[in-house]
Design a protein around this motif. Structure first.
Motif, short mmCIF file in Angstrom:
data_model
loop_
_atom_site.label_atom_id
_atom_site.label_comp_id
_atom_site.label_asym_id
_atom_site.label_seq_id
_atom_site.Cartn_x
_atom_site.Cartn_y
_atom_site.Cartn_z
N ARG A 111 0.66 -1.46 0.38
CA ARG A 111 0.11 0.15 0.10
C ARG A 111 1.08 1.19 -0.19
O ARG A 111 0.58 2.22 -0.73
N THR A 112 2.00 1.06 1.05
CA THR A 112 3.00 2.66 0.64
C THR A 112 4.03 1.96 1.03
O THR A 112 4.55 0.22 0.45
N GLY A 113 5.29 2.76 0.75
CA GLY A 113 6.77 2.45 0.97
C GLY A 113 6.59 1.40 2.14
O GLY A 113 7.87 0.90 2.56
N LEU A 138 2.11 -5.20 -10.91
CA LEU A 138 1.31 -4.47 -11.14
C LEU A 138 1.10 -2.62 -10.23
O LEU A 138 1.24 -3.05 -9.27
N GLY A 139 0.85 -1.77 -11.03
CA GLY A 139 0.61 -0.55 -10.52
C GLY A 139 2.10 -0.02 -9.79
O GLY A 139 2.57 0.45 -11.36
N ALA A 140 2.44 0.23 -8.76
CA ALA A 140 3.87 1.50 -9.21
C ALA A 140 4.32 0.28 -9.22
O ALA A 140 4.49 -0.50 -8.28
N LEU A 160 10.91 -3.60 -10.58
CA LEU A 160 9.98 -3.59 -11.59
C LEU A 160 9.20 -3.03 -11.74
O LEU A 160 8.33 -1.96 -11.19
N GLN A 161 8.75 -2.90 -13.70
CA GLN A 161 7.72 -2.34 -14.29
C GLN A 161 6.59 -2.78 -13.81
O GLN A 161 6.48 -3.92 -13.93
N VAL A 187 5.78 6.53 -2.84
CA VAL A 187 5.57 5.48 -3.29
C VAL A 187 3.83 4.88 -3.53
O VAL A 187 3.50 5.17 -2.86
N LYS A 188 3.09 4.91 -4.73
CA LYS A 188 2.00 4.21 -4.95
C LYS A 188 2.06 3.21 -4.47
O LYS A 188 2.96 2.28 -4.08
N GLU A 189 0.45 2.90 -4.61
CA GLU A 189 0.24 1.30 -4.32
C GLU A 189 0.60 -0.06 -5.44
O GLU A 189 0.81 0.88 -6.74
#
Length: 199
Positions: A111-113, A138-140, A160-161, A187-189
């Protein structure tokens, strides 16, 4: 998803068989999968016990499979739900690419860093001797760290993209540990799907 696999990076690490496919899923499709999974998966937060103290696990998880086989790690036993439509779509694309029939998917939601996954190997007995682990992000973006168990100079860090696939095969889990470390940066989720075989 065809035609996106030109850029396959083979990691140059001894005692391993690891490759990274940055664009396994298109960015638009990855965004859709992230949004659906974030809002429809029944995420859970188990407790882990370390050195006699119990803490909430620093991420959310869920387990899906095409059989009833449970999965146990860190004194946590998870029981699977049947695959959703979206997970089956991803699973089919993954199996077409790898020519491997996966049974199970462990999902992790960061959910967060502050959410993380400490140093470990995917070497539980139910995964077999040389497990194949297919990890889709997936996501950030988050950094994935690898280190050799005995030869400390052999290590790697990969960002990891979203939409990427990291495939670990052969004796990798015998010789390497990996982690998603905490980060103080905003960072986003991120949602990570780790496909595996439990028979």
């Amino acid at each position: 998803m065809k035609g996106l696999f030109d850029d396959v990076i083979k990691l140059d690490l001894p005692d391993s068989d690891i490759c990274y496919v940055p664009k396994f899923i298109s960015s638009a499709k990855a965004d859709v999968f992230f949004d659906v999974l974030k809002h429809t998966i029944p995420w859970q937060q188990d407790e882990i016990t370390l050195f006699g103290k119990t803490y909430p696990q620093p991420r959310l998880t869920a387990l899906y499979a095409n059989n009833s086989k449970s999965y146990s790690y860190s004194n946590i036993t998870m029981h699977p739900l049947p695959f959703t439509k979206e997970l089956l779509e991803i699973k089919h694309a993954l199996e077409t690419y790898t020519k491997v029939a996966f049974t199970t998917c462990l999902l992790n939601r960061y959910r967060t860093g502050s959410d993380s996954n400490g140093w470990h190997a995917d070497n539980e007995r139910e995964l077999g001797e040389n497990p194949i682990i297919a990890s889709i992000s997936l996501g950030a973006s988050r950094y994935f760290h690898l280190k050799h168990n005995t030869q400390k100079e052999h290590k790697q860090k990969i960002n990891l993209q979203p939409g990427s696939l990291l495939l670990m095969k052969g004796k990798t889990q015998h010789f390497y540990k990996h982690q998603i470390a905490k980060t103080a940066k905003p960072v986003k989720e991120r949602i990570n799907l780790t496909f595996r075989i439990i028979k």
